[in-house]
Write a protein that holds these residues in place. Sequence first.
Motif, PDB file in Angstrom:
ATOM      1  N   ALA A  27      32.391  43.681  28.365  1.00 58.53           N
ATOM      2  CA  ALA A  27      33.042  42.514  28.959  1.00 58.53           C
ATOM      3  C   ALA A  27      34.224  42.074  28.117  1.00 58.53           C
ATOM      4  CB  ALA A  27      32.037  41.361  29.057  1.00 58.53           C
ATOM      5  N   LEU A  39      38.430  36.767  36.239  1.00 57.24           N
ATOM      6  CA  LEU A  39      37.637  37.997  36.248  1.00 57.24           C
ATOM      7  C   LEU A  39      38.434  39.164  36.822  1.00 57.24           C
ATOM      8  CD1 LEU A  39      34.180  36.597  37.438  1.00 57.24           C
ATOM      9  CD2 LEU A  39      34.897  37.132  35.116  1.00 57.24           C
ATOM     10  N   ALA A  59      39.608  42.585  34.915  1.00 53.48           N
ATOM     11  CA  ALA A  59      39.278  43.905  35.445  1.00 53.48           C
ATOM     12  C   ALA A  59      40.495  44.822  35.425  1.00 53.48           C
ATOM     13  CB  ALA A  59      38.741  43.771  36.870  1.00 53.48           C
ATOM     14  N   TRP A  63      37.192  46.739  39.163  1.00 54.18           N
ATOM     15  CA  TRP A  63      35.930  46.416  39.831  1.00 54.18           C
ATOM     16  C   TRP A  63      36.040  45.151  40.669  1.00 54.18           C
ATOM     17  CZ3 TRP A  63      33.196  41.900  39.229  1.00 54.18           C
ATOM     18  CH2 TRP A  63      33.532  41.087  38.141  1.00 54.18           C
ATOM     19  N   ALA A  64      37.032  44.289  40.388  1.00 54.25           N
ATOM     20  CA  ALA A  64      37.200  43.039  41.138  1.00 54.25           C
ATOM     21  C   ALA A  64      38.652  42.865  41.542  1.00 54.25           C
ATOM     22  CB  ALA A  64      36.741  41.850  40.294  1.00 54.25           C
ATOM     23  N   LYS A 115      29.858  40.321  37.431  1.00 53.25           N
ATOM     24  CA  LYS A 115      30.052  41.704  37.016  1.00 53.25           C
ATOM     25  C   LYS A 115      28.716  42.419  36.841  1.00 53.25           C
ATOM     26  CE  LYS A 115      32.462  44.576  33.652  1.00 53.25           C
ATOM     27  NZ  LYS A 115      33.309  44.619  32.437  1.00 53.25           N
ATOM     28  N   ARG A 123      27.527  45.760  38.782  1.00 49.35           N
ATOM     29  CA  ARG A 123      27.047  46.968  38.115  1.00 49.35           C
ATOM     30  C   ARG A 123      25.667  47.363  38.621  1.00 49.35           C
ATOM     31  NH1 ARG A 123      28.117  46.068  31.760  1.00 49.35           N
ATOM     32  NH2 ARG A 123      26.601  44.440  32.192  1.00 49.35           N
TER      33      ARG A 123
END
Length: 626
Positions: free
Chosen positions: A37, A371, A375, A391-392, A494, A498
């Motif tokens: 992260a 976020l 990403a 991912w976002a 997140k 995952r």
Amino acid sequence: MAQRLMAVRRREIFLCTLLILAAVCMQSLFDPRLYSAWEDGNFLDVADDETLVDNGALRRIYDENAEDVVGMWLSDEDFIDYDEVDYAPIGDLKLKSTSVNEMAVRQGRTKQQQGGGSTVPGSFSIQDIYHAPADDQLPPREVSQYTIIDAMGEVEVFQETFALLVYDPPNDRFVGLYSRTQKWAAGNDKLWKSYKSFCRILRKTFPERFTPQNDELVIAMSGGDYPHVKLDKLPHLDGVAPVLMFGSAFRDPNVYKNMITMPMPHILHLYCMEHYATYGTVCSQMSNSENGADSRAKHFRKWDKLKPTVIWRGTDFGFLHSLQGRPSMIHPRATDFIKLQPNKKNRRQAAVRKLRKQYDSLLPRWQAIVLSEEAVVEVNRFHLTKRPEPWADMRFSSFFSGRKVPTVGNPTYSVWEEVGIATGDGMSLDELSLYRYHIDLGGGGGTTWTGTIEKLLMPGLLMHHLTPTSDYIHEWLKPWEHYVPVSSHLRDLKQKFRWAEAHPNQAKRISYRATQLARYFGSEEGYAELFERSIVEPARRVIDAYQPISATHPGMTWQQLVQSHDRSFSPVIECMRHGTCSQIREPEVREWQRGHGRMKCQDWPGGHTLGLRRFCDDEQSKGRSS
């Protein structure tokens, strides 16, 4: 010679150890399930080994702030095959395996429930209910017997947008009463729209109750984005009269125990229900044949082809503004976060770091922006080949300035757009349906009135944003059966992403159930059940609980009782037998609107059924005599 050989061997062992460690590090770095992260410019390892086990055993995902542990009993055997699901009643759309029927995310109770926190009046804030329970089935809110005086007493809890709906039998009409103790806010528009639709629904649904031969009926109601209540009155635990909230209401029933969540004044919700009550058919906006459900559902079996990104496009709104207390959540100004530097990339990275430092104080939709930007940084920094896309991808496609205005190309967001932060082009529902993960980020009222239904219909998985408020439609949804719950602050988003990537079968089946449920709402059978449970049932409970004046104050009329008990209530709208509604004394009410409710007594409407002009005259004469 022996010493030289030993030295060579030690060097060889050392080099081999280094190579092994390097291989382990590289494997961890490029495993998409072990992405670390981004925290304040540094990568902090938060990998949870248990989330990598895909053997159907007990899986635990730990919340990043270590407040809760979410236990999920998920295995392929717990799910039914696709072909075994049909358009059955809601009760039959559950998991067939009883071993998982109790799945839920427990995110903590309010401070009052935990036995901690302050219950001193005025100490309540939105943070007290930020982690309200996320039970899959909250018990129905109790409805106690109540009187007109109990209903009038609820106005003390509200700042604005509270009204009394009164059925007046002699004139066979509904009258809407509004109190002078409240300001006339912009949210009143949604209040009166709800009032008019609900009056028409009551006429169609309970025709035998609303006739001149019956007693009066008084219902306390509110309408708007969320309950505009006074913080120093929360939690409100001693209310008697039920309050029908046409809009988002408190998710935790312990905040306002006698408030009942009702459909929102929107075409997909209350107006569609009015259409159903009038014509007996599902409105086109909800019908499966009209809302595009069939076209978007065709992507379902192509799960692997969906883009593995959490996607969101929406409006830059506030968030439960009057409930936040102080200090309130901030809406970041570009000039405070983006400094003039010759290198655009450096400006972007510096802005992302500053936003991260302010993360806890940002509005939830801006937390989603943080976020998303992290990403992008994550992909760019490590040149990840296994995940070419971030991912976002959550961005503002519009903002509100009297109406929704696109952010891209607008001077208001030009500084953000220049460095590639926050803004993005709008996307159609068909474009959004090509993504594997969706989120319904809460807006001004803490929820999204259209986003949840639209995203349930899509082939991707819904990450449902749990906030202090909820909508009536949420009562039909269950965590881990129709959606994956995400906390208000999004810190676990997140991790949930995952988990879904590591467990595609479970994620796919949750998505499928959600789509089936949403399509059931659009069927004739499903909408009939939705209408009965969400409108008819709560209305019937309230009607049955009301104690008429003939039983509590024999010989008096409802007008006389209101005059003697609370002179602040004024009639402002009436709906007649055939459904036509009109404002009473429109010029005076218009003046009240312009004054935002801060009018003197002599400016109030006069000549009404309640004789409020006489009340004002009496007050003025008392003032002159004193």
